[in-house]
Write an enzyme that holds these catalytic residues in place. Structure first.
Site, PDB file in Angstrom:
ATOM      1  N   THR A 159      37.866 -33.883 -36.704  1.00  0.00           N
ATOM      2  CA  THR A 159      36.719 -33.048 -37.014  1.00  0.00           C
ATOM      3  C   THR A 159      35.444 -33.641 -36.419  1.00  0.00           C
ATOM      4  O   THR A 159      35.187 -34.838 -36.534  1.00  0.00           O
ATOM      5  CB  THR A 159      36.568 -32.889 -38.530  1.00  0.00           C
ATOM      6  OG1 THR A 159      37.714 -32.207 -39.037  1.00  0.00           O
ATOM      7  CG2 THR A 159      35.315 -32.140 -38.923  1.00  0.00           C
ATOM      8  N   ARG A 176      41.165 -41.493 -46.041  1.00  0.00           N
ATOM      9  CA  ARG A 176      39.828 -41.091 -46.500  1.00  0.00           C
ATOM     10  C   ARG A 176      38.828 -41.459 -45.395  1.00  0.00           C
ATOM     11  O   ARG A 176      37.827 -42.137 -45.621  1.00  0.00           O
ATOM     12  CB  ARG A 176      39.467 -41.740 -47.837  1.00  0.00           C
ATOM     13  CG  ARG A 176      39.637 -43.254 -47.910  1.00  0.00           C
ATOM     14  CD  ARG A 176      39.092 -43.796 -49.233  1.00  0.00           C
ATOM     15  NE  ARG A 176      39.360 -45.211 -49.373  1.00  0.00           N
ATOM     16  CZ  ARG A 176      40.471 -45.723 -49.897  1.00  0.00           C
ATOM     17  NH1 ARG A 176      41.429 -44.911 -50.335  1.00  0.00           N
ATOM     18  NH2 ARG A 176      40.635 -47.035 -49.981  1.00  0.00           N
ATOM     19  N   GLY A 225      36.668 -39.707 -43.645  1.00  0.00           N
ATOM     20  CA  GLY A 225      35.300 -39.253 -43.840  1.00  0.00           C
ATOM     21  C   GLY A 225      34.633 -38.726 -42.582  1.00  0.00           C
ATOM     22  O   GLY A 225      33.429 -38.922 -42.375  1.00  0.00           O
ATOM     23  N   PHE A 226      35.392 -38.014 -41.743  1.00  0.00           N
ATOM     24  CA  PHE A 226      34.849 -37.397 -40.536  1.00  0.00           C
ATOM     25  C   PHE A 226      34.157 -38.428 -39.637  1.00  0.00           C
ATOM     26  O   PHE A 226      33.043 -38.203 -39.149  1.00  0.00           O
ATOM     27  CB  PHE A 226      33.846 -36.286 -40.870  1.00  0.00           C
ATOM     28  CG  PHE A 226      34.431 -35.039 -41.480  1.00  0.00           C
ATOM     29  CD1 PHE A 226      35.797 -34.824 -41.514  1.00  0.00           C
ATOM     30  CD2 PHE A 226      33.595 -34.069 -42.027  1.00  0.00           C
ATOM     31  CE1 PHE A 226      36.326 -33.671 -42.085  1.00  0.00           C
ATOM     32  CE2 PHE A 226      34.110 -32.915 -42.593  1.00  0.00           C
ATOM     33  CZ  PHE A 226      35.475 -32.713 -42.625  1.00  0.00           C
ATOM     34  N   ASN A 236      37.579 -28.567 -34.041  1.00  0.00           N
ATOM     35  CA  ASN A 236      37.453 -28.501 -35.485  1.00  0.00           C
ATOM     36  C   ASN A 236      36.096 -29.086 -35.883  1.00  0.00           C
ATOM     37  O   ASN A 236      35.776 -30.215 -35.523  1.00  0.00           O
ATOM     38  CB  ASN A 236      38.611 -29.305 -36.107  1.00  0.00           C
ATOM     39  CG  ASN A 236      38.658 -29.209 -37.613  1.00  0.00           C
ATOM     40  OD1 ASN A 236      37.751 -29.648 -38.304  1.00  0.00           O
ATOM     41  ND2 ASN A 236      39.745 -28.650 -38.124  1.00  0.00           N
ATOM     42  N   SER A 284      38.468 -30.659 -46.174  1.00  0.00           N
ATOM     43  CA  SER A 284      38.761 -32.088 -46.271  1.00  0.00           C
ATOM     44  C   SER A 284      38.354 -32.599 -47.645  1.00  0.00           C
ATOM     45  O   SER A 284      37.286 -32.261 -48.150  1.00  0.00           O
ATOM     46  CB  SER A 284      38.003 -32.866 -45.197  1.00  0.00           C
ATOM     47  OG  SER A 284      38.094 -34.261 -45.449  1.00  0.00           O
ATOM     48  N   ASN A 324      37.537 -35.619 -48.216  1.00  0.00           N
ATOM     49  CA  ASN A 324      36.877 -36.910 -48.011  1.00  0.00           C
ATOM     50  C   ASN A 324      35.378 -36.833 -47.731  1.00  0.00           C
ATOM     51  O   ASN A 324      34.750 -37.843 -47.444  1.00  0.00           O
ATOM     52  CB  ASN A 324      37.572 -37.658 -46.865  1.00  0.00           C
ATOM     53  CG  ASN A 324      39.038 -37.903 -47.150  1.00  0.00           C
ATOM     54  OD1 ASN A 324      39.394 -38.271 -48.268  1.00  0.00           O
ATOM     55  ND2 ASN A 324      39.888 -37.673 -46.168  1.00  0.00           N
ATOM     56  N   THR A 325      34.811 -35.634 -47.807  1.00  0.00           N
ATOM     57  CA  THR A 325      33.368 -35.454 -47.682  1.00  0.00           C
ATOM     58  C   THR A 325      32.863 -34.834 -48.973  1.00  0.00           C
ATOM     59  O   THR A 325      33.302 -33.737 -49.327  1.00  0.00           O
ATOM     60  CB  THR A 325      33.021 -34.542 -46.485  1.00  0.00           C
ATOM     61  OG1 THR A 325      33.427 -35.186 -45.274  1.00  0.00           O
ATOM     62  CG2 THR A 325      31.522 -34.257 -46.430  1.00  0.00           C
ATOM     63  N   LYS A 383      39.911 -23.445 -41.860  1.00  0.00           N
ATOM     64  CA  LYS A 383      40.988 -24.322 -42.332  1.00  0.00           C
ATOM     65  C   LYS A 383      40.837 -24.525 -43.824  1.00  0.00           C
ATOM     66  O   LYS A 383      39.782 -24.952 -44.308  1.00  0.00           O
ATOM     67  CB  LYS A 383      40.941 -25.667 -41.611  1.00  0.00           C
ATOM     68  CG  LYS A 383      42.126 -26.577 -41.939  1.00  0.00           C
ATOM     69  CD  LYS A 383      42.198 -27.749 -40.985  1.00  0.00           C
ATOM     70  CE  LYS A 383      43.455 -28.586 -41.222  1.00  0.00           C
ATOM     71  NZ  LYS A 383      43.614 -29.655 -40.229  1.00  0.00           N
ATOM     72  N   THR A 397      44.959 -31.715 -45.802  1.00  0.00           N
ATOM     73  CA  THR A 397      45.662 -32.689 -46.645  1.00  0.00           C
ATOM     74  C   THR A 397      45.487 -32.339 -48.120  1.00  0.00           C
ATOM     75  O   THR A 397      44.615 -31.562 -48.498  1.00  0.00           O
ATOM     76  CB  THR A 397      45.138 -34.106 -46.392  1.00  0.00           C
ATOM     77  OG1 THR A 397      43.719 -34.124 -46.646  1.00  0.00           O
ATOM     78  CG2 THR A 397      45.386 -34.533 -44.953  1.00  0.00           C
ATOM     79  N   GLY A 426      51.846 -35.524 -44.384  1.00  0.00           N
ATOM     80  CA  GLY A 426      53.205 -35.921 -44.049  1.00  0.00           C
ATOM     81  C   GLY A 426      54.265 -35.139 -44.799  1.00  0.00           C
ATOM     82  O   GLY A 426      54.014 -34.065 -45.355  1.00  0.00           O
ATOM     83  N   GLY A 468      53.688 -31.417 -43.242  1.00  0.00           N
ATOM     84  CA  GLY A 468      55.087 -31.760 -43.451  1.00  0.00           C
ATOM     85  C   GLY A 468      56.003 -31.411 -42.294  1.00  0.00           C
ATOM     86  O   GLY A 468      57.224 -31.376 -42.460  1.00  0.00           O
TER      87      GLY A 468
END
Length: 346
Positions: free
Chosen positions: A89, A115, A117-118, A145, A181, A183-184, A215, A245, A269, A298
């Site tokens: 991203t 994690r 974080g872009f 992205n 995401s 993570n932000t 997304k 994720t 995964g 996956g």
């Protein structure tokens, strides 16, 4: 050979360091004369071409965002047999991301927790790289992205996305709006329909003729996924990427203490396979047949890719299994897909 190398050597390296080392090799493979030999070994057959988003994809199988955050390995990834590369991203403002360590292997589950974080060099740096890629041949389908810059408050997210779009859309084969995401801080809140609608409307206006996708997260209830899917259609988007994720840790085989030690972040995964199929089916049922749906999560084998296609995916992306399968992963999938499709025709 590669599984032995991974167990004996690569798994001993810190995951983020190993990723950067792999990217160095991938970049070398994308440069002549190495790229000529690599493509000769890995190029998909012409029968695997897919028409989507007004583009021709050499294979339905591509690389998900997160693997090549700064568009530095596109040529190498294409040479390895991936039908498209989604970079990013990318944020309008370059940023370092979260503190390290921030990437963790769950080998027993063939999974990762990240994690990041872009972390990326920003839109201006990406523009320079994409301009160079556009001047070279052979051409590769490149998705871009985009996400929210961490320094920008959530209430100003739309302007931040538009800033990235204005710079990057002219150089992208398609643009993906990442609002999923984990993570932000505050990002996933943008998936609420009342917030997402004006954001997508503004980005679409800025994107011009560039195909636009959104997304989504796998952790949304199905009814919210349906609402976003219908919104994407009504706002004139070209597709949905399902999905990002997950924050879930259910059903993992890895020792719970190891999982807990890894901490917060998105899980990717093999454990996402079941949910990814379910989300794909929900989205596909909510959108027109011509609407592009890219399935992620996956994916490991050609059978996984074919299963997604049979369930209505237009394209399929992978990332985490690259770590466990090695550099010939796309080649293996493309060749097996060719065999699967040949068997279907008989």
């Amino acid at each position: 050979m590669y599984p032995l190398l991974f167990r004996a050597v690569l798994s001993r390296f810190e995951p983020e360091f190993a990723h950067h080392a792999a990217m160095v090799v991938i970049r070398v493979l994308g440069a002549p004369p190495f790229s000529w030999a690599t493509r000769a070994l890995t190029s998909p057959s012409t029968e695997q071409r897919v028409e989507a988003l007004g583009l021709a994809f050499d294979s339905p199988f591509g690389v998900a965002a997160g693997f090549d955050k700064n568009a530095v390995g596109v040529r190498g990834l294409a040479a390895l047999g991936f039908g498209h590369v989604e970079v990013g991203t990318i944020t309008a403002v370059g940023q370092d991301g979260n503190p390290k360590p921030r990437l963790f292997r769950l080998v027993q589950d063939r999974a990762l927790i990240n994690r990041m974080g872009f972390n990326n060099a920003g839109a201006d740096a990406a523009v320079r790289r994409l301009e160079k890629l556009r001047r070279r041949r052979p051409k590769t389908v490149i998705g871009v992205n985009i996400g929210k810059s961490r320094v920008v408050d959530v209430e100003h997210a739309t302007a931040d996305y538009v800033a990235s779009t204005t710079k990057l859309a002219p150089l992208a084969d398609y643009l993906a709006v990442n609002v999923s995401s984990p993570n932000t801080p505050g990002l996933r809140g943008l998936q609420a329909v009342e917030t997402l609608a004006p954001l997508l409307r503004a980005v679409k206006a800025a994107a011009g003729p560039t195909p636009l996708l959104v997304k989504i997260a796998p952790d949304l209830p199905d009814e919210e996924i349906v609402a976003i899917a219908r919104l994407a259609v009504s706002e004139g988007l070209d597709g949905i990427i399902a999905h990002n994720t997950t924050i879930s840790r259910e059903g993992l085989a890895t020792d719970p203490e190891i999982v807990e030690a890894a901490g917060a972040g998105g899980l990717s995964g093999a454990p996402l396979r079941e949910r990814a199929m379910a989300v794909l089916e929900v989205v596909r049922a909510a959108v027109p047949s011509e609407f592009c749906v890219i399935s992620v999560g996956g994916v490991d084998t050609a059978a996984d890719v074919q299963e997604r296609m049979d369930a209505g995916a237009t394209l399929v992306q992978g990332y985490t299994a690259f770590l466990y399968r090695g550099p010939l992963w796309a080649r293996q999938i493309n060749r097996e897909l060719a065999r699967i499709n040949a068997a279907k025709r008989r």
